[in-house]
Design a protein around this motif. Structure first.
Motif, short mmCIF file in Angstrom:
data_model
loop_
_atom_site.label_atom_id
_atom_site.label_comp_id
_atom_site.label_asym_id
_atom_site.label_seq_id
_atom_site.Cartn_x
_atom_site.Cartn_y
_atom_site.Cartn_z
N ASP A 260 19.74 23.72 24.31
CA ASP A 260 19.11 24.12 23.04
C ASP A 260 17.76 24.79 23.22
OD1 ASP A 260 21.15 23.48 21.30
OD2 ASP A 260 20.38 21.47 20.88
N GLU A 261 16.90 24.23 24.08
CA GLU A 261 15.58 24.81 24.26
C GLU A 261 15.67 26.23 24.81
OE1 GLU A 261 16.41 21.73 25.16
OE2 GLU A 261 15.03 20.44 24.04
N GLY A 262 16.61 26.46 25.72
CA GLY A 262 16.82 27.80 26.26
C GLY A 262 17.34 28.77 25.22
N ILE A 263 18.25 28.28 24.38
CA ILE A 263 18.78 29.12 23.30
C ILE A 263 17.65 29.51 22.35
CG2 ILE A 263 20.34 29.20 21.31
CD1 ILE A 263 22.10 27.14 22.86
N GLY A 264 16.85 28.52 21.97
CA GLY A 264 15.75 28.79 21.06
C GLY A 264 14.73 29.76 21.63
N GLU A 265 14.38 29.57 22.90
CA GLU A 265 13.42 30.46 23.56
C GLU A 265 13.97 31.88 23.64
OE1 GLU A 265 9.76 31.22 25.50
OE2 GLU A 265 10.42 29.37 24.55
N MET B 245 17.64 31.79 13.84
CA MET B 245 18.38 31.02 14.84
C MET B 245 17.41 30.14 15.62
SD MET B 245 20.48 32.27 18.26
CE MET B 245 21.57 33.37 17.37
N ALA B 246 16.31 30.73 16.07
CA ALA B 246 15.32 29.96 16.82
C ALA B 246 14.72 28.85 15.96
CB ALA B 246 14.22 30.90 17.33
N LEU B 247 14.51 29.13 14.68
CA LEU B 247 13.95 28.14 13.77
C LEU B 247 14.88 26.95 13.60
CD1 LEU B 247 11.68 27.31 11.85
CD2 LEU B 247 12.83 28.64 10.06
N SER B 248 16.16 27.21 13.44
CA SER B 248 17.09 26.09 13.26
C SER B 248 17.14 25.22 14.51
CB SER B 248 18.48 26.60 12.88
OG SER B 248 19.10 27.25 13.96
N THR C 179 15.62 20.23 17.40
CA THR C 179 15.07 19.59 18.59
C THR C 179 13.72 18.91 18.32
OG1 THR C 179 14.03 21.64 19.35
CG2 THR C 179 16.26 21.17 20.15
N GLY C 180 13.21 19.09 17.11
CA GLY C 180 11.94 18.45 16.76
C GLY C 180 10.72 19.15 17.30
N SER C 181 10.82 20.43 17.57
CA SER C 181 9.69 21.19 18.10
C SER C 181 8.81 21.69 16.96
CB SER C 181 10.18 22.37 18.95
OG SER C 181 9.10 23.16 19.36
N GLU C 182 7.82 20.89 16.60
CA GLU C 182 6.93 21.28 15.50
C GLU C 182 6.12 22.53 15.86
OE1 GLU C 182 4.70 17.76 14.62
OE2 GLU C 182 6.39 16.83 13.59
N THR C 183 5.69 22.64 17.10
CA THR C 183 4.95 23.82 17.53
C THR C 183 5.83 25.06 17.45
OG1 THR C 183 3.61 22.48 19.04
CG2 THR C 183 3.65 24.85 19.44
N GLY C 184 7.08 24.92 17.91
CA GLY C 184 8.02 26.03 17.82
C GLY C 184 8.25 26.46 16.38
N GLU C 185 8.42 25.48 15.49
CA GLU C 185 8.60 25.80 14.07
C GLU C 185 7.41 26.58 13.54
OE1 GLU C 185 10.12 22.95 11.13
OE2 GLU C 185 10.45 21.60 12.83
N VAL D 230 5.19 28.44 15.08
CA VAL D 230 5.11 29.80 15.63
C VAL D 230 6.13 30.70 14.94
CG1 VAL D 230 5.55 31.18 17.71
CG2 VAL D 230 4.18 29.10 17.85
N ILE D 231 7.34 30.20 14.78
CA ILE D 231 8.40 31.02 14.17
C ILE D 231 8.09 31.30 12.70
CG2 ILE D 231 10.85 31.11 13.58
CD1 ILE D 231 11.20 29.24 16.14
N TYR D 232 7.61 30.29 11.97
CA TYR D 232 7.22 30.54 10.58
C TYR D 232 6.12 31.60 10.51
CZ TYR D 232 9.90 26.75 8.38
OH TYR D 232 10.90 25.96 7.90
N GLY D 233 5.19 31.55 11.43
CA GLY D 233 4.13 32.57 11.46
C GLY D 233 4.68 33.96 11.73
N ASN D 234 5.63 34.05 12.66
CA ASN D 234 6.24 35.34 12.98
C ASN D 234 7.02 35.90 11.79
OD1 ASN D 234 5.21 35.17 15.57
ND2 ASN D 234 7.10 34.40 16.46
N LEU D 235 7.77 35.02 11.12
CA LEU D 235 8.51 35.46 9.93
C LEU D 235 7.56 35.90 8.82
CD1 LEU D 235 11.35 32.80 9.85
CD2 LEU D 235 11.66 35.27 10.07
#
Length: 79
Positions: free
Chosen positions: A14-19, A43-46, A51-57, A59-64
């Motif tokens: 999952d982490e690789g897919i998201g990245e 896709m990355a956001l879901s 996976t519970g990556s709050e930092t990832g969420e 960053v993605i919200y900022g990009n969107l």
């Protein structure tokens, strides 16, 4: 990036897919292919949520938000 995405999918990493999805989104955004970028960011956001990556969420919200702002869709950027 596409190969990285496919390999990560094949091993259910999952982490690789998201990245990979995040980088695919970025590349599409740079090419001006906005809908494809949004699709990959979603896709990355879901995956970040699953996976519970709050930092990832974050960053993605900022990009969107940046994409929507650049398109003049301020309400979507703020949501």
């Amino acid at each position: 990036m596409q190969q990285s995405l496919e390999l990560s999918k094949n091993i259910n990493f999952d982490e690789g897919i998201g990245e990979a999805a995040g980088w695919m989104a970025y590349l599409y955004e740079q090419e001006g292919k906005i809908q494809q970028a949004i699709d990959y960011y979603n896709m990355a956001l879901s995956i970040a949520k699953r996976t519970g990556s709050e930092t990832g969420e974050a960053v993605i919200y900022g990009n969107l938000a940046a994409i929507y702002k650049d398109q003049g869709k301020i309400e979507l950027a703020l949501s």
